[in-house]
Design a protein around this motif. Sequence first.
Motif, PDB file in Angstrom:
ATOM      1  N   GLY A 148      27.474  79.495  26.871  1.00  0.00           N
ATOM      2  CA  GLY A 148      26.537  80.615  26.964  1.00  0.00           C
ATOM      3  C   GLY A 148      25.100  80.180  26.787  1.00  0.00           C
ATOM      4  N   TRP A 149      24.880  79.186  25.926  1.00  0.00           N
ATOM      5  CA  TRP A 149      23.534  78.633  25.727  1.00  0.00           C
ATOM      6  C   TRP A 149      22.985  78.080  27.033  1.00  0.00           C
ATOM      7  CZ3 TRP A 149      22.312  73.600  22.572  1.00  0.00           C
ATOM      8  CH2 TRP A 149      20.936  73.506  22.357  1.00  0.00           C
ATOM      9  N   PHE A 150      23.824  77.323  27.745  1.00  0.00           N
ATOM     10  CA  PHE A 150      23.411  76.747  29.021  1.00  0.00           C
ATOM     11  C   PHE A 150      23.171  77.850  30.060  1.00  0.00           C
ATOM     12  CE2 PHE A 150      24.721  72.925  27.035  1.00  0.00           C
ATOM     13  CZ  PHE A 150      24.188  71.872  27.751  1.00  0.00           C
ATOM     14  N   LEU A 151      24.043  78.869  30.064  1.00  0.00           N
ATOM     15  CA  LEU A 151      23.895  79.947  31.041  1.00  0.00           C
ATOM     16  C   LEU A 151      22.608  80.732  30.809  1.00  0.00           C
ATOM     17  CD1 LEU A 151      25.029  81.656  33.360  1.00  0.00           C
ATOM     18  CD2 LEU A 151      26.305  82.977  31.655  1.00  0.00           C
ATOM     19  N   ILE A 152      22.316  81.049  29.563  1.00  0.00           N
ATOM     20  CA  ILE A 152      21.084  81.783  29.255  1.00  0.00           C
ATOM     21  C   ILE A 152      19.853  80.962  29.635  1.00  0.00           C
ATOM     22  CG2 ILE A 152      19.693  82.701  27.353  1.00  0.00           C
ATOM     23  CD1 ILE A 152      22.331  83.497  25.987  1.00  0.00           C
ATOM     24  N   GLN A 153      19.907  79.656  29.380  1.00  0.00           N
ATOM     25  CA  GLN A 153      18.781  78.795  29.735  1.00  0.00           C
ATOM     26  C   GLN A 153      18.574  78.772  31.253  1.00  0.00           C
ATOM     27  OE1 GLN A 153      17.026  77.271  27.227  1.00  0.00           O
ATOM     28  NE2 GLN A 153      15.502  76.572  28.711  1.00  0.00           N
ATOM     29  N   GLN A 154      19.654  78.743  32.011  1.00  0.00           N
ATOM     30  CA  GLN A 154      19.535  78.751  33.473  1.00  0.00           C
ATOM     31  C   GLN A 154      18.979  80.088  33.972  1.00  0.00           C
ATOM     32  OE1 GLN A 154      23.301  77.652  35.155  1.00  0.00           O
ATOM     33  NE2 GLN A 154      23.226  75.556  34.380  1.00  0.00           N
ATOM     34  N   LEU A 155      19.406  81.200  33.360  1.00  0.00           N
ATOM     35  CA  LEU A 155      18.873  82.498  33.751  1.00  0.00           C
ATOM     36  C   LEU A 155      17.375  82.587  33.453  1.00  0.00           C
ATOM     37  CD1 LEU A 155      21.737  84.902  32.568  1.00  0.00           C
ATOM     38  CD2 LEU A 155      21.139  84.275  34.917  1.00  0.00           C
ATOM     39  N   CYS A 156      16.965  82.082  32.301  1.00  0.00           N
ATOM     40  CA  CYS A 156      15.533  82.072  31.967  1.00  0.00           C
ATOM     41  C   CYS A 156      14.744  81.204  32.950  1.00  0.00           C
ATOM     42  CB  CYS A 156      15.331  81.567  30.536  1.00  0.00           C
ATOM     43  SG  CYS A 156      15.980  82.673  29.260  1.00  0.00           S
ATOM     44  N   TYR A 157      15.358  80.091  33.399  1.00  0.00           N
ATOM     45  CA  TYR A 157      14.697  79.207  34.367  1.00  0.00           C
ATOM     46  C   TYR A 157      14.542  79.914  35.713  1.00  0.00           C
ATOM     47  CZ  TYR A 157      13.743  74.933  37.023  1.00  0.00           C
ATOM     48  OH  TYR A 157      13.177  73.971  37.827  1.00  0.00           O
ATOM     49  N   ILE A 158      15.585  80.643  36.129  1.00  0.00           N
ATOM     50  CA  ILE A 158      15.518  81.359  37.399  1.00  0.00           C
ATOM     51  C   ILE A 158      14.439  82.436  37.361  1.00  0.00           C
ATOM     52  CG2 ILE A 158      16.807  82.923  38.920  1.00  0.00           C
ATOM     53  CD1 ILE A 158      19.340  81.398  38.124  1.00  0.00           C
ATOM     54  N   LEU A 159      14.320  83.131  36.235  1.00  0.00           N
ATOM     55  CA  LEU A 159      13.339  84.203  36.095  1.00  0.00           C
ATOM     56  C   LEU A 159      11.938  83.678  35.792  1.00  0.00           C
ATOM     57  CD1 LEU A 159      15.499  86.707  34.002  1.00  0.00           C
ATOM     58  CD2 LEU A 159      15.007  86.791  36.455  1.00  0.00           C
TER      59      LEU A 159
END
Length: 356
Positions: free
Chosen positions: A171-182
């Motif tokens: 989940g940590w990695f997924l949240i970081q990727q979502l923040c990167y996309i946004l």
Amino acid sequence: MAEVGAHLTAAPAVDDRPSIFEAVAQDSLMAAVKPALQHLVKVVAESNPGRYGFLWHWFDEIYVLLDLLLQQHYLARCSASFSENFYSLKRIPMGDCRQQPLATAGLPKRQHWKSLLLLVLVPYLKGKLEKLVSSLREEDEYSIHPPSSSWKRFYRAFLAAYPFVNMTWEGWFLIQQLCYILGKAQHHSPMLRLAGVRLVRLTAEDIQALEKKLAGATSRQTHSVKTQVQSAVRKALGGIAFSLSTGLSVSVFFLQFLDWWYSSENQETIKSLTALPTPPPPVHLDHGAGSALLPKLKTVCPLCRKIRVNATALSTSGFVFCYRCVYSYVKTHQRCPITGYATELQHLVKLYSPES
């Protein structure tokens, strides 16, 4: 007018960040290489366990040493890991520095060693932890420890907590990727943030500097014995790392294909692709006698010419007879009465019909 001129001369900031697709693709590259190499080592070890069995037994340790050498070579030479350089990316230190350092300049020592440890050590420890969890689950099923023992309680608690820890990690990695996309983060991976670096695309100046560095390394000469020894060691290590990187660059798509081919979810597809065709009926060795024995009705025994009783097939030819008839014939002649194939009593197979 001055304000207009200032706006015209101020060039818009170029977004040097790689897309999320490039970032995720370079992450998945090394993740696909290891399983494919592991399968190759397994095939080699199974072909000669006495000579190559140690490769399979110590595969994780051998792989992490080769990975360490490979990543060190690329971090020192290109300021990037192997997969990042494969996708024309580089690492730069965190900060709002307008002038990016060239890829040949290398990372500061702190960021360099952090990057190396996070690139090599974290995947190794994660793989070992997954193997430990798998072995503990098997031990939990077949353990001889009493349920009330402290060791049993400990690893059962560990096994119960591991899925939540793993979910938090992913989940940590997924949240970081979502923040990167946004656009809310400069990193697509927490590992980059811990290393204090971020990924950017290689520029034309970076490519020219890398080409010049490679050409200069081949023409450089040393005179002292100490520098010659150091140069020889560096050349040897660099040659090993270069051969590894070149081999991986050439075979990376083949290794990804192997990883897909041997993955468990594709086994049904592989079976359908590699299914053998139905073999043709056996060739009669004695055409005259064999064809004369075959009855027109499929329920008739070719030997006694009566409705079959206790139907029995010969595994060597596939023809069906009465048990008594074929047992006596095979015991006497040691061959199939129709085809003449060599047959023993253990080749008799009892057939069970729904009526029986």
